[in-house]
Design an enzyme around this catalytic site. Structure first.
Site, short mmCIF file in Angstrom:
data_model
loop_
_atom_site.label_atom_id
_atom_site.label_comp_id
_atom_site.label_asym_id
_atom_site.label_seq_id
_atom_site.Cartn_x
_atom_site.Cartn_y
_atom_site.Cartn_z
CD GLU A 165 9.28 13.06 11.94
OE1 GLU A 165 10.23 12.50 11.37
OE2 GLU A 165 8.18 12.50 12.11
CD GLU A 170 12.12 4.96 8.66
OE1 GLU A 170 11.94 5.90 9.48
OE2 GLU A 170 12.05 5.11 7.44
CE LYS A 178 -2.35 3.11 2.91
NZ LYS A 178 -2.04 4.12 1.97
N GLY A 208 6.26 5.17 8.37
CA GLY A 208 5.31 6.26 8.52
C GLY A 208 5.47 6.95 9.86
CB CYS A 265 12.08 9.51 9.48
SG CYS A 265 10.37 9.29 8.98
CB THR A 283 5.21 7.79 16.32
OG1 THR A 283 6.59 8.10 16.08
CG2 THR A 283 5.09 6.98 17.59
N GLY A 294 2.40 3.72 13.15
CA GLY A 294 3.04 2.52 13.65
C GLY A 294 2.30 1.92 14.82
#
Length: 505
Positions: A402, A269, A195, A247, A303, A249, A252
């Site tokens: 971030e 990641e 995806k 992607g 990232c 956090t 995830g």
């Protein structure tokens, strides 16, 4: 005001050359199919905002079809391939990608806004290198070891694929992530349902055409659509044996929750807010170049961005003087121009979000040490100029979260102990860098930094096949190297008895 007509025409011309005709379908079992829901969404040129193509808005039933096709391939046409055959086919895919990498790079420049020289010479070079690297490793993907045992027993292990792997990628490096995930997943013998991000799917779909031409039907399947629909359907699917996600956090955490229902392994990641540390004995010219890469490669939409720049107080003034001079030399503009070093962000929504971070920093007491210029003809594109902030506290928003844009905060420090404590005071742990000519200091600092990758006198060096992944909330699992192959396979122990049969009495 709108973008100049010559810019619009250039982008339209490139799009005509590299974007497929009509509406892109899902790739399921070797066929390009429409979504069961009958809906599509339009993708856009990040610079001009003009439509590029239509892609399918996937549904849960689309994921079901793709997983079934992947399962069939794993149990037959692909699963029957030997490691050597898998290697040969992956090398064939790499050859085909190399032939088409110029057009793939242009797609990422159109859809994401990354300077074309970076998408071609960096991203797509890594795509080809990764496919070749894992093609070579595929020859040993089924090998194991023979633990020591007695004369009456023979023990050995096997590395075996999981089966169907669900891969979910982010929008900032669309083409590169395809190789990062499909290379090791396929080398280990798995089939895949992939995806791409709904923000940037075109280079993935064009790469999927190449995989589909070379590999057996159903080995690689692609379903496009929203993460809340397609991503959830993939990560909680009972026939998806392994999940890999790149992607945020939050994404995830959602993937982990879904996979936990069936105890499926997950590789993640995720985000970062990475320290880039300059000691007083560093070569400052090199450190400045590293700071530019850390802050501005892919417009900071990475990232691994070195968004927390720690410079020793003894060299701060000299370092900043050199940094500002180099920032002034950078080309900010059209990503299709060979002179461009910094392009637009992926879209206006994301540009607004980055600007809000800068405004929040101002409200919290930060000063703007440097703010670049956006060319007048690019004012209507989603640009955020290179921005360096000062007077930022370690607990300010931009030092904690971030930003994901061309923005960095400059901090000064006095001692190694101080900077290590501050650098590690974060929920993230993806990457870090240290600039010094003292070899002992380099190794000691690298050991103390809580990050999955530490660069010494370099930054964002991803070309060598070293394992890559995060600590803490930056993720789990590794990519790019042999460790990634381990993440896409599992160990089976076989114990053969040549002696007496064990008994109870």
């Amino acid at each position: 005001m709108s973008l100049p007509e010559d810019v619009l025409e250039k982008h339209r011309s490139v799009a005509d050359d590299v974007v497929g005709e009509g509406t892109y379908g899902h790739l399921v079992g070797g066929e390009w199919v429409e979504s069961d829901g009958g809906e599509t969404r339009v993708t856009h040129d990040s610079t001009t905002g003009e439509p590029l193509a239509e892609v399918q808005a996937g549904t849960r039933s689309d994921v079901d079809r793709a997983v079934a096709a992947a399962r069939e391939a794993f149990e037959g046409r692909w699963g029957e391939k030997s490691p050597q055959q898998r290697a040969e086919l992956l090398h064939e895919v790499a050859d085909a990608v190399e032939d088409e990498k110029t057009s793939i790079a242009r797609l990422d420049s159109l859809e994401v806004g990354k300077p074309n020289k970076h998408s071609l010479l960096v991203d797509n070079t890594i795509v080809v290198d990764q496919l070749r690297h894992f093609a070579s490793l595929a020859r040993t993907a089924d090998s194991g070891r023979c633990p020591p045992s007695g004369d009456d027993k023979h023990i050995y292990t096997r590395r075996e694929p999981y089966g169907v792997v669900g891969c979910i990628s982010a929008w900032n490096f669309p083409a590169m992530f395809v190789a990062w995930k499909l290379g090791p997943a396929l080398a280990a013998g798995n089939s895949v349902v992939y995806k791409p991000s709904s923000r940037a799917a075109l280079s993935t779909l064009e790469l999927a055409r190449i995989f589909d031409r070379v590999l057996p039907d159903g080995t690689v399947n692609v379903v496009t659509g929203a993460g809340s629909v397609v991503g959830d359907a993939l990560t909680d699917h009972e026939d998806v044996a392994k999940v890999s996600l790149t992607g945020s956090t939050g994404a995830g955490q959602a993937a982990m929750r879904n996979a936990a229902n069936r105890i499926a392994p997950v590789s993640l990641e995720l985000g970062g807010n990475n320290p880039n540390i300059v000691f007083p004995d560093a070569d400052l010219d090199d450190a400045v170049e590293g700071a530019l890469v850390a802050m501005l490669f892919n417009q900071g939409q990475q990232c691994t961005a070195g968004s927390r720049l720690f410079v020793h107080e003894a060299v701060r003034e000299e370092f900043c003087e050199k940094l500002y001079a180099r920032l002034d030399q950078l080309g900010v503009g059209d990503p299709l121009s060979p002179l461009t070093d910094v392009g637009p962000l992926v879209d206006h929504d994301h540009a607004d979000e980055v600007r809000r971070y800068v405004e929040t920093a101002r409200q919290e007491g930060a000063s703007v040490l440097y703010e670049g210029e956006v060319p007048e003809e690019m004012r209507d594109a989603p640009f955020v100029p290179p921005t360096l902030l000062g007077d930022v506290a370690d607990d300010d928003t931009v030092a904690v979260e971030e930003v994901f844009g061309p923005v960095a905060a400059l901090f000064t420090f006095e001692s190694r102990e101080e900077v290590l404590a501050r650098a590690n005071d974060t929920e993230f742990g993806l990457a870090a860098a240290v600039w010094t000519n003292d070899l002992d200091r380099a190794h000691e600092v690298a050991a103390a930094l809580e990050a999955g990758t530490v660069w010494v006198n370099t930054y964002n060096d991803m070309f060598e096949p070293a394992p890559y992944g995060g600590y803490k909330q930056s993720g789990m699992g590794r990519e790019l190297a042999a460790e990634a192959l381990d993440d896409y396979s599992r160990t089976k122990s076989v114990k053969v008895n040549h002696g007496d049969v064990p008994n109870l009495g």
